[in-house]
Structure formats: structure tokens, C-alpha cells
Design an enzyme around this catalytic site. Structure first.
Site, PDB file in Angstrom:
ATOM      1  N   PHE A  73       7.329   6.838  -9.385  1.00 41.39           N
ATOM      2  CA  PHE A  73       8.090   7.975  -9.929  1.00 41.39           C
ATOM      3  C   PHE A  73       8.119   9.042  -8.847  1.00 41.39           C
ATOM      4  O   PHE A  73       7.146   9.767  -8.667  1.00 41.39           O
ATOM      5  CB  PHE A  73       7.386   8.486 -11.184  1.00 41.39           C
ATOM      6  CG  PHE A  73       8.294   9.153 -12.170  1.00 41.39           C
ATOM      7  CD1 PHE A  73       9.668   9.170 -12.008  1.00 41.39           C
ATOM      8  CD2 PHE A  73       7.768   9.768 -13.298  1.00 41.39           C
ATOM      9  CE1 PHE A  73      10.500   9.781 -12.933  1.00 41.39           C
ATOM     10  CE2 PHE A  73       8.593  10.385 -14.240  1.00 41.39           C
ATOM     11  CZ  PHE A  73       9.960  10.384 -14.053  1.00 41.39           C
ATOM     12  N   TYR A 234     -16.369  13.800 -14.119  1.00 38.35           N
ATOM     13  CA  TYR A 234     -15.614  12.575 -13.891  1.00 38.35           C
ATOM     14  C   TYR A 234     -16.011  11.455 -14.859  1.00 38.35           C
ATOM     15  O   TYR A 234     -15.410  11.295 -15.909  1.00 38.35           O
ATOM     16  CB  TYR A 234     -15.675  12.104 -12.417  1.00 38.35           C
ATOM     17  CG  TYR A 234     -14.535  11.139 -12.149  1.00 38.35           C
ATOM     18  CD1 TYR A 234     -13.340  11.558 -11.596  1.00 38.35           C
ATOM     19  CD2 TYR A 234     -14.628   9.807 -12.574  1.00 38.35           C
ATOM     20  CE1 TYR A 234     -12.272  10.687 -11.461  1.00 38.35           C
ATOM     21  CE2 TYR A 234     -13.570   8.929 -12.443  1.00 38.35           C
ATOM     22  CZ  TYR A 234     -12.398   9.368 -11.875  1.00 38.35           C
ATOM     23  OH  TYR A 234     -11.337   8.508 -11.762  1.00 38.35           O
ATOM     24  N   VAL A 273      -9.154  11.348  -0.580  1.00 37.21           N
ATOM     25  CA  VAL A 273      -8.199  12.430  -0.759  1.00 37.21           C
ATOM     26  C   VAL A 273      -6.841  11.832  -1.106  1.00 37.21           C
ATOM     27  O   VAL A 273      -6.248  11.113  -0.303  1.00 37.21           O
ATOM     28  CB  VAL A 273      -8.066  13.254   0.537  1.00 37.21           C
ATOM     29  CG1 VAL A 273      -7.070  14.381   0.335  1.00 37.21           C
ATOM     30  CG2 VAL A 273      -9.413  13.791   0.976  1.00 37.21           C
TER      31      VAL A 273
HETATM   32  P1  NAI Z   1      -1.590   8.665  -6.227  1.00 37.15           P
HETATM   33  O1  NAI Z   1      -1.245   9.949  -6.874  1.00 37.15           O
HETATM   34  O2  NAI Z   1      -1.611   8.599  -4.750  1.00 37.15           O
HETATM   35  O3  NAI Z   1      -0.577   7.506  -6.715  1.00 37.15           O
HETATM   36  C1  NAI Z   1      -0.024   7.490  -7.990  1.00 37.15           C
HETATM   37  C2  NAI Z   1       1.161   6.551  -8.053  1.00 37.15           C
HETATM   38  O4  NAI Z   1       1.610   6.482  -9.415  1.00 37.15           O
HETATM   39  C3  NAI Z   1       2.380   6.982  -7.224  1.00 37.15           C
HETATM   40  O5  NAI Z   1       2.994   5.834  -6.695  1.00 37.15           O
HETATM   41  C4  NAI Z   1       3.289   7.620  -8.262  1.00 37.15           C
HETATM   42  O6  NAI Z   1       4.663   7.596  -7.942  1.00 37.15           O
HETATM   43  C5  NAI Z   1       2.999   6.727  -9.447  1.00 37.15           C
HETATM   44  N1  NAI Z   1       3.336   7.312 -10.738  1.00 37.15           N
HETATM   45  C6  NAI Z   1       2.785   8.401 -11.341  1.00 37.15           C
HETATM   46  N2  NAI Z   1       3.344   8.587 -12.554  1.00 37.15           N
HETATM   47  C7  NAI Z   1       4.253   7.597 -12.720  1.00 37.15           C
HETATM   48  C8  NAI Z   1       5.140   7.227 -13.767  1.00 37.15           C
HETATM   49  N3  NAI Z   1       5.213   7.906 -14.907  1.00 37.15           N
HETATM   50  N4  NAI Z   1       5.926   6.142 -13.569  1.00 37.15           N
HETATM   51  C9  NAI Z   1       5.878   5.431 -12.423  1.00 37.15           C
HETATM   52  N5  NAI Z   1       5.044   5.718 -11.415  1.00 37.15           N
HETATM   53  C10 NAI Z   1       4.250   6.781 -11.565  1.00 37.15           C
HETATM   54  O7  NAI Z   1      -2.976   8.240  -6.863  1.00 37.15           O
HETATM   55  P2  NAI Z   1      -4.181   7.312  -6.389  1.00 37.15           P
HETATM   56  O8  NAI Z   1      -5.308   8.197  -6.045  1.00 37.15           O
HETATM   57  O9  NAI Z   1      -3.744   6.250  -5.452  1.00 37.15           O
HETATM   58  O10 NAI Z   1      -4.574   6.665  -7.797  1.00 37.15           O
HETATM   59  C11 NAI Z   1      -4.232   5.350  -8.172  1.00 37.15           C
HETATM   60  C12 NAI Z   1      -5.354   4.798  -9.050  1.00 37.15           C
HETATM   61  O11 NAI Z   1      -6.554   4.720  -8.267  1.00 37.15           O
HETATM   62  C13 NAI Z   1      -5.684   5.688 -10.250  1.00 37.15           C
HETATM   63  O12 NAI Z   1      -5.998   4.856 -11.352  1.00 37.15           O
HETATM   64  C14 NAI Z   1      -6.922   6.426  -9.787  1.00 37.15           C
HETATM   65  O13 NAI Z   1      -7.740   6.856 -10.865  1.00 37.15           O
HETATM   66  C15 NAI Z   1      -7.602   5.330  -8.995  1.00 37.15           C
HETATM   67  N6  NAI Z   1      -8.651   5.777  -8.071  1.00 37.15           N
HETATM   68  C16 NAI Z   1      -8.467   6.874  -7.256  1.00 37.15           C
HETATM   69  C17 NAI Z   1      -9.493   7.306  -6.433  1.00 37.15           C
HETATM   70  C18 NAI Z   1      -9.325   8.491  -5.525  1.00 37.15           C
HETATM   71  O14 NAI Z   1     -10.343   9.004  -5.050  1.00 37.15           O
HETATM   72  N7  NAI Z   1      -8.139   8.935  -5.246  1.00 37.15           N
HETATM   73  C19 NAI Z   1     -10.795   6.599  -6.394  1.00 37.15           C
HETATM   74  C20 NAI Z   1     -10.837   5.419  -7.209  1.00 37.15           C
HETATM   75  C21 NAI Z   1      -9.806   5.056  -8.039  1.00 37.15           C
END
Ligand code: NAI
Ligand code: NA
Length: 396
Positions: A73, A234, A273
Site C-alpha cells: 500500500f 512490546y 529501524v
Molecule cells: P514496514 O513498515 O517496513 O513494511 C510494511 C509493509 O506493509 C509495506 O510494504 C507496506 O506497504 C505494507 N502495508 C501496510 N499496510 C498495508 C495495507 N493495508 N495493504 C497492503 N500493504 C500494506 O514494516 P516492517 O518493520 O518490515 O514490518 C513487517 C513485519 O515484521 C511486521 O509484522 C512487524 O511486526 C515485523 N517485525 C518488525 C521488526 C522491526 O524491528 N521492524 C522486528 C521483528 C518483526
């Protein structure tokens, strides 16, 4: 056009097309440098444009030559506004992938909606037939429930009592105390509705009903645990309840996939990050201390290093996938190493506005944050005019 970072609170309002493209190229080069992985061939990544999802797409394509469909998105550029980073990332990925002879198509829209699921299903039917890996990597503050049309908003709150701890404003370096009021039952339910497992299960059900999951297909969603230090906000807070639900959903999905010998996992990843994590109070201070310690120990990783290791050393080794006592893949193993956590806990006690420049890695935090938006990338000349990117090749 010269584009500079324009900050508002925890978000950056601008993104740099060439910087984002360079970021993607660097990730591609990293995956190529690590050699081939006997991995997936046809991959759907939900949340494919930034963070762990983008790294998952790049690793599948460049580690295993996979065809990829990415769902996300993101905002296209508009009058006076740059696109969102995921737009530029995907434009660059698609271009690179096509030049390398790899199939890549993308869908931009709300992954929680039935419409986008249907659109994805039609695309898989038309182009790939089936997929053998589905990565679920959404991070969103809101979800409109497809059945009830209720708009759920997730929160980042402790449960049961007010939580007070240190936090840092990573722009100014000021360390202060923050108190977060506890969640209501409604906050918890809403957060589970947005970030829990229901939508993941809906995707898998929809794909399976159309026979689009190959024999032996795997699906993976991402979770986080982290240290005792951040637990109240968290893992034992509202987002933690959602992650508990996500992890429980992996077992439910695994049961449903038994007839095709499919597998469903949650992978617990390292704190990094990303746009999602920089909005969580307390976490940026933890990350800046963690980065300092992990870099000193030579075990620091970014999203691409994490996901390359997930594919190469966990999912596609040719042996059974190693999991912890709760059935989860642990790629946060280096973050959670006892010696690393002991050092971070000690630094946490010492952290003040005055000490942080010496004991934490705020420059690393800031630079990673800016690079999410395509800024502060070594190879990019920011004084040079940049070209707007209005189109994504392969956008369906
Ligand atoms: P991010 O914000 O970089 O990526 C999110 C993605 O979801 C993007 O591609 C965005 O376009 C998409 N998105 C959001 N809402 C949407 C919707 N309604 N429809 C379609 N696409 C949508 O986030 P990140 O950090 O890569 O997170 C991904 C997963 O990894 C999450 O479940 C997060 O909890 C998990 N995670 C993150 C950590 C961190 O430190 N950043 C650590 C461990 C897990
Ligand atoms: Na992602």
C-alpha cells in the site's frame, strides 16, 4: 528536482527516488554475493515494498531466481509531493528484476480488503498457476475489516498498568522519561484485529480455496519478542497480544495445510529501524544501544542480512526447519544472545542525553532511518537533479 528530507515527528514526508533505487540495488548485490539458495520458485509477498517484506522479495528473486508477486500500500507521486519510499523501492525492484529476466508483478492496494485478495488470486491464476511461498509482512496502524467494515486502529500501549521508562527522540538525541497509560480491552481487541493473524489466515484460506498453493508450500509471517526491558510496551503490551495471536494462527494454518504437506511458520526477527518500529516509544533507545553492542561484536544485521539468513540457514537448508519450544523460527538469535543483552541492559541504566552519544549508536539509527526514505545513501549525489518516477513496471 532536488529532494531533501522533510521531517514531521516520526515520519519523513519526502522520499528520494534514486536513493531508494540504490538501496534496492545494494540489497540485490548483497543477496547475489551470498550465493544461490535452493529456495522458492513462485512467491507471493504481502507487504513487499519496504522493510522485511522487501528483503523477502529480493532474497527470493536474487537468491533463488523466483518469480515474485508483491502486494503493498504505497502512494504514487502527486503534485508537489514525492511518492512514498515503497513506491520507489518497488519501481526499482521491478526494473532490475525484469532486466535480469525475472518475472515480477505488483499490486498496490489494501491487502486487508477482499478486492485486493481477489485481484492477487486472478494474477496468480493467470501468470504463475500456483505459489510455493507466501510471505506475510504487513505492518499497518489500521485495518478495515472486510466483513464488518469496522475500521480497527492498533495502539502501542502497556496492559494492566502505566509503564514509565526512558525513551529518546532520535532526531535531537534527547533522552527523557515517558509514561504510557494502559490499554483498554477495546485497544487490545483492535490491535489484535489489525496486527494479529486473522488476515494472514484469510489470505491462506482464499489461496487454498482456489488451489493456488503448491504441494509443500510454505507461508511465513514475522514476529518480534525482544528483551525484558521493552516487554511492557512490546511483547506484553497490545502489540504483543497481536503477535501472540499471529503465532497461534501459524498452528491453525499449518493444520489446514496438512493435506498439501504445507508449512506455516512465524519467524521472530531482530529489532531494526523501519517505519513501523520508529513509531514505538522506548524502542528507538533500545535499538540505538543494541546497534552499538551488535556492531562492536561484529553481529549487526539489517533487514536483508536477516532475511537472507532466514532463507539460507533456516527455511531452505534441505533439512527440517529449526524452531524453538513454541514452534517459532528464531532469526533474532544474535540480538537475544545473553552477552549482548547483558551489555544492552547495563547501557540502558547509564543512558542519558549526555552519555548516549558515547554509549549508543544514534548516528547509526538516524542514518538507517533516513535511508528508509532514500537519504544518506553513499552512492547517491543529492546535489544532482533527480527524476520523478511516476510508473512502476509490472504494476497490475
Ligand atoms: P514496514 O513498515 O517496513 O513494511 C510494511 C509493509 O506493509 C509495506 O510494504 C507496506 O506497504 C505494507 N502495508 C501496510 N499496510 C498495508 C495495507 N493495508 N495493504 C497492503 N500493504 C500494506 O514494516 P516492517 O518493520 O518490515 O514490518 C513487517 C513485519 O515484521 C511486521 O509484522 C512487524 O511486526 C515485523 N517485525 C518488525 C521488526 C522491526 O524491528 N521492524 C522486528 C521483528 C518483526
Ligand atoms: Na515489510
Amino acid at each position: 528536482m532536488i529532494i531533501e528530507p522533510r521531517m514531521r515527528g516520526f515520519i519523513c514526508l519526502t522520499a528520494h527516488p534514486e536513493g531508494c533505487a540504490q538501496n534496492v540495488k545494494n540489497q540485490i548485490e548483497y543477496v547475489k554475493s551470498k550465493g544461490a539458495i535452493n529456495g522458492p520458485k513462485k512467491v507471493l509477498v504481502i507487504g513487499a515494498s519496504t522493510g522485511f517484506g522487501l528483503a523477502s522479495r529480493i532474497t527470493a528473486a536474487y537468491g533463488s531466481g523466483a518469480s515474485t508477486i508483491g502486494v503493498f500500500f504505497e502512494k504514487a507521486p502527486s503534485e508537489g509531493k514525492t511518492a512514498s519510499p515503497g513506491w520507489y523501492n518497488t519501481a526499482a525492484f521491478e526494473k532490475e528484476a525484469h532486466a535480469a529476466g525475472l518475472y515480477a508483478k505488483s499490486i498496490n492496494g489494501d491487502a486487508f480488503s477482499k478486492e485486493i485478495k481477489d485481484k492477487t488470486i486472478e494474477l496468480i491464476k493467470a501468470d504463475l498457476g500456483q505459489v510455493d511461498l507466501v510471505i506475510y509482512s504487513l505492518a499497518s496502524p489500521v485495518r478495515k475489516h472486510p466483513d464488518t467494515e469496522v475500521l480497527h486502529r492498533s495502539t502501542l500501549k502497556p496492559i494492566g498498568g502505566t509503564y514509565t521508562n526512558k525513551t529518546v527522540d532520535f532526531h535531537t538525541g534527547k533522552v527523557s522519561e515517558i509514561s504510557i497509560e494502559p490499554a483498554t480491552e477495546e485497544d487490545i481487541a483492535n490491535t489484535v484485529a489489525v496486527m494479529g493473524g486473522e488476515d494472514w489466515a484469510m489470505w491462506i484460506d482464499a489461496l487454498k480455496a482456489e488451489n493456488l498453493l503448491a504441494e509443500g508450500a510454505t507461508t511465513v509471517a514475522y514476529s518480534y519478542i525482544g528483551p525484558a526491558l521493552t516487554e511492557p510496551v512490546y511483547r506484553k503490551g497490545t502489540i504483543g497480544r497481536a503477535k501472540d495471536d499471529l503465532e497461534a494462527t501459524a498452528f491453525k494454518i499449518a493444520d489446514k495445510l496438512k493435506d498439501i504437506e504445507g508449512k506455516a511458520y512465524v519467524s521472530v526477527n531482530k529489532a531494526l529501524v523501519t517505519q513501523a518500529s520508529s513509531a514505538i516509544p522506548v524502542i528507538p533507545l533500545y535499538i540505538s544501544l543494541l546497534y552499538k553492542v551488535m556492531k562492536a561484536e561484529g553481529v549487526h544485521e539489517g533487514t536483508i542480512e536477516q532475511i537472507q539468513r532466514l532463507y539460507a540457514n533456516r527455511l531452505y537448508t534441505g533439512n527440517a526447519v529449526p524452531v524453538d519450544e513454541k514452534g517459532r523460527i528464531r532469526i533474532d538469535d544474535w540480538e537475544m544472545r545473553e552477552d549482548i543483552q547483558a551489555k544492552v541492559a547495563k547501557l540502558w541504566e547509564e543512558a542519558t542525553t549526555e552519555t548516549l552519544p558515547a554509549i549508543g549508536d544514534l548516528p547509526g539509527y538516524r542514518s538507517d532511518f533516513l535511508s528508509l526514505f532514500g537519504f544518506e545513501i553513499d552512492q547517491v549525489d543529492y546535489q544532482k537533479d533527480t527524476q520523478e518516477v511516476v510508473e512502476i513496471e509490472g504494476l497490475v
